[in-house]
Design a protein around this motif. Structure first.
Motif, short mmCIF file in Angstrom:
data_model
loop_
_atom_site.label_atom_id
_atom_site.label_comp_id
_atom_site.label_asym_id
_atom_site.label_seq_id
_atom_site.Cartn_x
_atom_site.Cartn_y
_atom_site.Cartn_z
N PRO A 63 12.40 -1.44 -31.37
CA PRO A 63 13.52 -0.87 -32.14
C PRO A 63 13.10 0.45 -32.79
CG PRO A 63 13.23 -3.19 -32.65
CD PRO A 63 12.04 -2.77 -31.83
N HIS A 64 14.05 1.36 -32.96
CA HIS A 64 13.73 2.70 -33.46
C HIS A 64 13.16 2.69 -34.88
CE1 HIS A 64 17.78 2.14 -35.11
NE2 HIS A 64 17.44 3.05 -36.01
N ASP A 65 13.46 1.68 -35.68
CA ASP A 65 12.95 1.67 -37.06
C ASP A 65 11.69 0.83 -37.25
OD1 ASP A 65 14.55 -0.51 -36.49
OD2 ASP A 65 15.54 -0.56 -38.45
N VAL A 66 11.00 0.52 -36.15
CA VAL A 66 9.73 -0.23 -36.21
C VAL A 66 8.62 0.66 -35.68
CG1 VAL A 66 8.47 -2.24 -35.35
CG2 VAL A 66 10.90 -2.45 -35.91
N HIS A 67 7.52 0.72 -36.41
CA HIS A 67 6.37 1.52 -35.97
C HIS A 67 5.79 0.90 -34.69
CE1 HIS A 67 2.42 3.39 -35.92
NE2 HIS A 67 2.91 4.30 -36.78
N PRO A 68 5.47 1.70 -33.69
CA PRO A 68 4.94 1.15 -32.42
C PRO A 68 3.68 0.29 -32.61
CG PRO A 68 5.51 3.45 -32.15
CD PRO A 68 5.65 3.14 -33.61
N ASP A 69 2.80 0.65 -33.56
CA ASP A 69 1.61 -0.18 -33.79
C ASP A 69 1.99 -1.57 -34.29
OD1 ASP A 69 -0.01 1.90 -32.99
OD2 ASP A 69 -0.51 2.53 -35.03
N GLU A 70 2.96 -1.61 -35.18
CA GLU A 70 3.43 -2.91 -35.67
C GLU A 70 4.05 -3.72 -34.53
OE1 GLU A 70 6.18 -4.93 -39.15
OE2 GLU A 70 6.50 -2.81 -38.68
N TRP A 71 4.78 -3.06 -33.66
CA TRP A 71 5.42 -3.72 -32.53
C TRP A 71 4.37 -4.34 -31.60
CZ3 TRP A 71 9.98 -5.56 -31.97
CH2 TRP A 71 10.51 -5.83 -30.71
N ILE A 72 3.32 -3.58 -31.29
CA ILE A 72 2.23 -4.09 -30.44
C ILE A 72 1.54 -5.26 -31.14
CG2 ILE A 72 -0.05 -3.55 -29.49
CD1 ILE A 72 1.05 -0.67 -29.04
N TYR A 73 1.22 -5.10 -32.40
CA TYR A 73 0.56 -6.14 -33.18
C TYR A 73 1.37 -7.44 -33.16
CZ TYR A 73 -0.97 -8.72 -37.31
OH TYR A 73 -1.39 -9.71 -38.17
N GLU A 74 2.66 -7.35 -33.42
CA GLU A 74 3.50 -8.55 -33.47
C GLU A 74 3.64 -9.19 -32.09
OE1 GLU A 74 4.31 -10.29 -35.95
OE2 GLU A 74 3.91 -8.87 -37.56
N HIS A 75 3.64 -8.38 -31.04
CA HIS A 75 3.66 -8.96 -29.69
C HIS A 75 2.36 -9.70 -29.41
CE1 HIS A 75 7.32 -8.09 -27.44
NE2 HIS A 75 7.44 -7.03 -28.21
N LEU A 76 1.23 -9.13 -29.80
CA LEU A 76 -0.05 -9.83 -29.63
C LEU A 76 -0.05 -11.15 -30.40
CD1 LEU A 76 -2.64 -6.92 -29.88
CD2 LEU A 76 -2.21 -8.38 -27.89
N ARG A 77 0.41 -11.11 -31.65
CA ARG A 77 0.47 -12.35 -32.45
C ARG A 77 1.35 -13.39 -31.78
NH1 ARG A 77 0.82 -13.52 -37.89
NH2 ARG A 77 3.05 -13.38 -37.67
N GLN A 78 2.50 -12.98 -31.30
CA GLN A 78 3.41 -13.93 -30.65
C GLN A 78 2.80 -14.48 -29.37
OE1 GLN A 78 6.13 -15.16 -32.04
NE2 GLN A 78 6.38 -16.55 -30.33
N PHE A 79 2.12 -13.62 -28.63
CA PHE A 79 1.47 -14.07 -27.41
C PHE A 79 0.41 -15.12 -27.70
CE2 PHE A 79 -1.27 -13.95 -23.72
CZ PHE A 79 -0.34 -13.99 -22.69
N ILE A 80 -0.37 -14.91 -28.75
CA ILE A 80 -1.41 -15.87 -29.14
C ILE A 80 -0.76 -17.18 -29.60
CG2 ILE A 80 -3.25 -16.35 -30.81
CD1 ILE A 80 -4.20 -14.46 -28.65
N ILE A 81 0.35 -17.10 -30.32
CA ILE A 81 1.07 -18.32 -30.73
C ILE A 81 1.51 -19.10 -29.50
CG2 ILE A 81 3.25 -19.15 -31.74
CD1 ILE A 81 2.97 -16.84 -33.81
N GLU A 82 2.10 -18.42 -28.54
CA GLU A 82 2.57 -19.08 -27.32
C GLU A 82 1.39 -19.62 -26.51
OE1 GLU A 82 5.83 -19.40 -26.47
OE2 GLU A 82 6.73 -18.04 -27.93
N LEU A 83 0.28 -18.89 -26.49
CA LEU A 83 -0.91 -19.34 -25.79
C LEU A 83 -1.43 -20.64 -26.40
CD1 LEU A 83 -2.87 -18.61 -23.50
CD2 LEU A 83 -4.17 -17.29 -25.16
N GLY A 84 -1.34 -20.75 -27.72
CA GLY A 84 -1.75 -21.98 -28.39
C GLY A 84 -0.93 -23.17 -27.92
N TYR A 85 0.37 -22.98 -27.73
CA TYR A 85 1.21 -24.07 -27.23
C TYR A 85 0.84 -24.44 -25.80
CZ TYR A 85 4.11 -23.52 -31.37
OH TYR A 85 4.55 -23.47 -32.66
N LEU A 86 0.49 -23.45 -24.99
CA LEU A 86 0.04 -23.73 -23.62
C LEU A 86 -1.24 -24.56 -23.64
CD1 LEU A 86 0.06 -23.36 -20.52
CD2 LEU A 86 -1.20 -21.23 -20.88
N ILE A 87 -2.17 -24.19 -24.51
CA ILE A 87 -3.43 -24.92 -24.58
C ILE A 87 -3.19 -26.38 -24.99
CG2 ILE A 87 -5.63 -25.10 -25.83
CD1 ILE A 87 -5.59 -21.98 -25.89
#
Length: 180
Positions: free
Chosen positions: A60-84
């Protein structure tokens, strides 16, 4: 729906697989309000249409790209935990006593002190996921997701962890489709 917290948008301990992330989205449009707005927006996009990769990844235009990447990484790790967790019964120490990537290539875990050791595939996945959760949550490395890039170590290391765990789960651990 015991175990689910619909008003706080959290999966509480004891929430069954079919009830994970079953809260309703408050809005269709992104609004940068609240501490978890970006995380919740990403989760909503994933749940609305998991195949809509372009839409999920569009910042989204009002979100800093670094924050966007960081939150995607966090979400990916959360989802990876459910896979494990789902892999656990199909990937215990008796089935996969070592984390390998084919004949003659074994992964070592550095979680046991000075000397890396061979560990089971499930232990390797858990150790590495825990390690990268620590990196993503470490205030010294990421004092603010809005003003600080996750950095080369955080991004490359997390990427490597995810690639290793996913490639192992898809090639040698993952049970037949529909078994989870």
């Amino acid at each position: 729906q015991a175990g689910m917290a619909s008003s706080s948008r959290r999966n509480l301990p004891g929430t069954g697989s079919k009830d994970l992330f079953k809260w309703t989205s408050e809005t269709k449009e992104f609004k940068l309000t609240g501490q978890y707005a970006v995380q919740e927006h990403i989760q909503d996009k994933i749940r609305q249409d998991p195949s809509g990769i372009d839409d999920i990844c569009k910042c989204p235009h009002d979100v800093h790209p670094d924050e966007w990447i960081y939150e995607h990484l966090r979400q990916f790790i959360i989802e990876l935990g459910y896979l494990i967790v789902k892999l656990g019964p199909h990937c215990d120490k008796s089935i996969h006593p070592k984390m390998t990537a084919g004949e003659g290539f074994e992964f070592l875990s550095a979680c046991y002190g000075d000397k890396p050791q061979l560990v089971s595939a499930i232990d390797y996945a858990c150790h590495n996921t825990d390690f990268y959760v620590g990196i993503l949550n470490k205030a010294k490395k990421l004092p603010s997701t809005k003003s600080c890039s996750p950095g080369k170590e955080g991004l490359e290391g997390t990427q490597g962890c995810c690639k290793t765990i996913i490639s192992c789960s898809s090639s040698c651990i993952l049970p037949p489709q529909g078994a989870l």
